[in-house]
Design an enzyme around this catalytic site. Structure first.
Site, PDB file in Angstrom:
ATOM      1  N   LYS A   1     -48.224  19.989 -35.128  1.00  0.00           N
ATOM      2  CA  LYS A   1     -49.172  19.904 -36.249  1.00  0.00           C
ATOM      3  C   LYS A   1     -50.541  20.482 -35.864  1.00  0.00           C
ATOM      4  CE  LYS A   1     -48.811  15.413 -36.427  1.00  0.00           C
ATOM      5  NZ  LYS A   1     -47.941  15.132 -35.266  1.00  0.00           N
TER       6      LYS A   1
ATOM      7  N   ARG B   1     -48.395  19.946 -22.294  1.00  0.00           N
ATOM      8  CA  ARG B   1     -49.542  20.143 -23.207  1.00  0.00           C
ATOM      9  C   ARG B   1     -50.874  20.062 -22.461  1.00  0.00           C
ATOM     10  NH1 ARG B   1     -50.474  16.987 -28.763  1.00  0.00           N
ATOM     11  NH2 ARG B   1     -50.188  15.121 -27.503  1.00  0.00           N
TER      12      ARG B   1
HETATM   13  P1  AP5 Z   1     -52.763  12.269 -32.722  1.00  0.00           P
HETATM   14  O1  AP5 Z   1     -53.821  12.895 -31.951  1.00  0.00           O
HETATM   15  O2  AP5 Z   1     -52.667  12.514 -34.194  1.00  0.00           O
HETATM   16  O3  AP5 Z   1     -51.414  12.605 -32.029  1.00  0.00           O
HETATM   17  P2  AP5 Z   1     -49.976  12.847 -32.673  1.00  0.00           P
HETATM   18  O4  AP5 Z   1     -49.702  12.761 -34.097  1.00  0.00           O
HETATM   19  O5  AP5 Z   1     -49.190  11.910 -31.877  1.00  0.00           O
HETATM   20  O6  AP5 Z   1     -49.802  14.317 -32.576  1.00  0.00           O
HETATM   21  P3  AP5 Z   1     -50.084  15.158 -31.402  1.00  0.00           P
HETATM   22  O7  AP5 Z   1     -51.501  15.610 -31.404  1.00  0.00           O
HETATM   23  O8  AP5 Z   1     -49.616  14.446 -30.155  1.00  0.00           O
HETATM   24  O9  AP5 Z   1     -49.058  16.356 -31.646  1.00  0.00           O
HETATM   25  P4  AP5 Z   1     -49.068  17.596 -32.626  1.00  0.00           P
HETATM   26  O10 AP5 Z   1     -48.000  17.473 -33.648  1.00  0.00           O
HETATM   27  O11 AP5 Z   1     -50.448  17.901 -33.104  1.00  0.00           O
HETATM   28  O12 AP5 Z   1     -48.547  18.691 -31.598  1.00  0.00           O
HETATM   29  P5  AP5 Z   1     -49.333  19.849 -30.866  1.00  0.00           P
HETATM   30  O13 AP5 Z   1     -49.671  20.924 -31.824  1.00  0.00           O
HETATM   31  O14 AP5 Z   1     -50.425  19.287 -30.030  1.00  0.00           O
HETATM   32  O15 AP5 Z   1     -52.792  10.686 -32.553  1.00  0.00           O
HETATM   33  C1  AP5 Z   1     -53.024  10.078 -31.295  1.00  0.00           C
HETATM   34  C2  AP5 Z   1     -53.123   8.565 -31.487  1.00  0.00           C
HETATM   35  O16 AP5 Z   1     -54.229   8.242 -32.358  1.00  0.00           O
HETATM   36  C3  AP5 Z   1     -51.909   7.889 -32.159  1.00  0.00           C
HETATM   37  O17 AP5 Z   1     -50.892   7.595 -31.228  1.00  0.00           O
HETATM   38  C4  AP5 Z   1     -52.574   6.637 -32.760  1.00  0.00           C
HETATM   39  O18 AP5 Z   1     -52.794   5.657 -31.781  1.00  0.00           O
HETATM   40  C5  AP5 Z   1     -53.922   7.148 -33.219  1.00  0.00           C
HETATM   41  N1  AP5 Z   1     -53.895   7.625 -34.620  1.00  0.00           N
HETATM   42  C6  AP5 Z   1     -54.115   8.909 -35.038  1.00  0.00           C
HETATM   43  N2  AP5 Z   1     -53.992   8.999 -36.366  1.00  0.00           N
HETATM   44  C7  AP5 Z   1     -53.667   7.750 -36.808  1.00  0.00           C
HETATM   45  C8  AP5 Z   1     -53.382   7.205 -38.088  1.00  0.00           C
HETATM   46  N3  AP5 Z   1     -53.392   7.984 -39.190  1.00  0.00           N
HETATM   47  N4  AP5 Z   1     -53.078   5.897 -38.162  1.00  0.00           N
HETATM   48  C9  AP5 Z   1     -53.058   5.106 -37.077  1.00  0.00           C
HETATM   49  N5  AP5 Z   1     -53.323   5.555 -35.824  1.00  0.00           N
HETATM   50  C10 AP5 Z   1     -53.624   6.864 -35.693  1.00  0.00           C
HETATM   51  O19 AP5 Z   1     -48.142  20.402 -29.932  1.00  0.00           O
HETATM   52  C11 AP5 Z   1     -47.641  19.653 -28.840  1.00  0.00           C
HETATM   53  C12 AP5 Z   1     -47.368  20.617 -27.667  1.00  0.00           C
HETATM   54  O20 AP5 Z   1     -46.323  21.494 -28.024  1.00  0.00           O
HETATM   55  C13 AP5 Z   1     -48.556  21.501 -27.303  1.00  0.00           C
HETATM   56  O21 AP5 Z   1     -48.580  21.695 -25.919  1.00  0.00           O
HETATM   57  C14 AP5 Z   1     -48.264  22.825 -28.036  1.00  0.00           C
HETATM   58  O22 AP5 Z   1     -48.841  23.945 -27.378  1.00  0.00           O
HETATM   59  C15 AP5 Z   1     -46.755  22.855 -28.000  1.00  0.00           C
HETATM   60  N6  AP5 Z   1     -46.167  23.508 -29.166  1.00  0.00           N
HETATM   61  C16 AP5 Z   1     -46.594  23.436 -30.462  1.00  0.00           C
HETATM   62  N7  AP5 Z   1     -45.791  24.140 -31.269  1.00  0.00           N
HETATM   63  C17 AP5 Z   1     -44.814  24.667 -30.471  1.00  0.00           C
HETATM   64  C18 AP5 Z   1     -43.667  25.479 -30.728  1.00  0.00           C
HETATM   65  N8  AP5 Z   1     -43.370  25.921 -31.971  1.00  0.00           N
HETATM   66  N9  AP5 Z   1     -42.881  25.814 -29.673  1.00  0.00           N
HETATM   67  C19 AP5 Z   1     -43.172  25.386 -28.408  1.00  0.00           C
HETATM   68  N10 AP5 Z   1     -44.245  24.620 -28.111  1.00  0.00           N
HETATM   69  C20 AP5 Z   1     -45.055  24.250 -29.130  1.00  0.00           C
END
Ligand code: AP5
Length: 214
Positions: A13, A123
């Site tokens: 995302k 990541r």
């Molecule tokens: P938050 O920061 O929102 O983390 P998340 O949803 O768990 O999502 P991420 O940021 O971990 O992943 P992403 O989908 O953005 O993936 P990314 O692009 O980085 O939330 C953290 C915490 O905050 C939660 O656990 C909670 O405690 C709290 N929180 C936040 N919002 C909340 C809410 N609404 N309610 C309650 N609590 C809340 O990609 C991941 C990795 O994969 C990267 O290294 C990237 O380079 C790689 N990658 C991306 N796309 C690809 C692809 N197509 N192929 C290969 N690798 C890829």
């Protein structure tokens, strides 16, 4: 254009939010980034949120809803916004509706859990901007440094495998029900629902997004 990016932690995302922000000129509203900023500033909210986030749990709906309501009311959201990591529970989605916050597109990123666990191990993030990299799949131009500022990249505290697995369990229990919720919203004509194969390469996912959003 008002968009929800829906998907498991690590589904891509934040990565695609960077692409969409550049392409459509709308701001990314990442509740995770907002919470991490509060932690960095050492505010009471940040201190409370850190414990919850490090444990892989969700921060309370009340706090998150307050943060998002305040953020979408800002002037830069007039032409649209990207919600990244919100809503994450049915009460959060209901609160959006109750507050008259509508969305044009809900985009689901479909990625299997085991791929996510492997991705999170590589990541790296730029804490100042929220820019995201991967040591193999999306590497920075210079190892360990942000492409724009040249500052150091870090590993997020909640990216250890044990916490990632807890976050995935919470996703399936509390966030996945939003798939049916927004499919029903689409059936009622209130939004458009799209499911993307998030396992393709970063550029291929961006191309799919560009095609479906126009
Ligand atoms: P938050 O920061 O929102 O983390 P998340 O949803 O768990 O999502 P991420 O940021 O971990 O992943 P992403 O989908 O953005 O993936 P990314 O692009 O980085 O939330 C953290 C915490 O905050 C939660 O656990 C909670 O405690 C709290 N929180 C936040 N919002 C909340 C809410 N609404 N309610 C309650 N609590 C809340 O990609 C991941 C990795 O994969 C990267 O290294 C990237 O380079 C790689 N990658 C991306 N796309 C690809 C692809 N197509 N192929 C290969 N690798 C890829």
């Amino acid at each position: 254009m008002r968009i929800i990016l829906l998907g498991a932690p690590g589904a891509g995302k934040g990565t695609q939010a960077q692409f969409l922000m550049d392409k459509y000129g709308i701001p990314q509203i990442s509740t995770g980034d907002m919470l991490r900023a509060a932690i960095k500033e050492g505010t009471p909210l940040g201190l409370e949120a850190k414990k919850v986030m490090d444990a892989g749990q969700l921060v309370s709906d009340e706090i998150i809803i307050g943060l998002v309501k305040e953020r979408v009311a800002k002037a830069d959201c007039e032409n649209g916004f990207l919600l990244d990591g919100f809503p994450r529970t049915i009460p959060q989605a209901d609160a959006m509706k109750e507050n008259g916050i509508t969305v044009d597109h809900c985009i689901e990123f479909d990625v299997a859990d085991e791929i996510i666990v492997e991705r999170m191990g590589g990541r790296r993030v730029h804490p100042g901007s929220g820019r995201v990299y991967h040591v193999v799949y999306n590497p920075p131009k210079t190892e360990g440094k942000d492409d724009v500022t040249g500052e150091d990249l870090i590993i997020r505290d909640d990216d250890v495998e044990e916490t990632v697995r807890k976050r995935l369990a919470i996703y399936h229990e509390q966030t996945k029900p939003l798939v049916d919720y927004y499919r029903a919203e689409a059936d009622a004509g209130n939004t458009q629902y799209h499911k993307l194969d998030g396992t393709q390469a970063v550029e291929a996912v961006s191309a799919q997004l560009a095609e479906l959003l126009g």
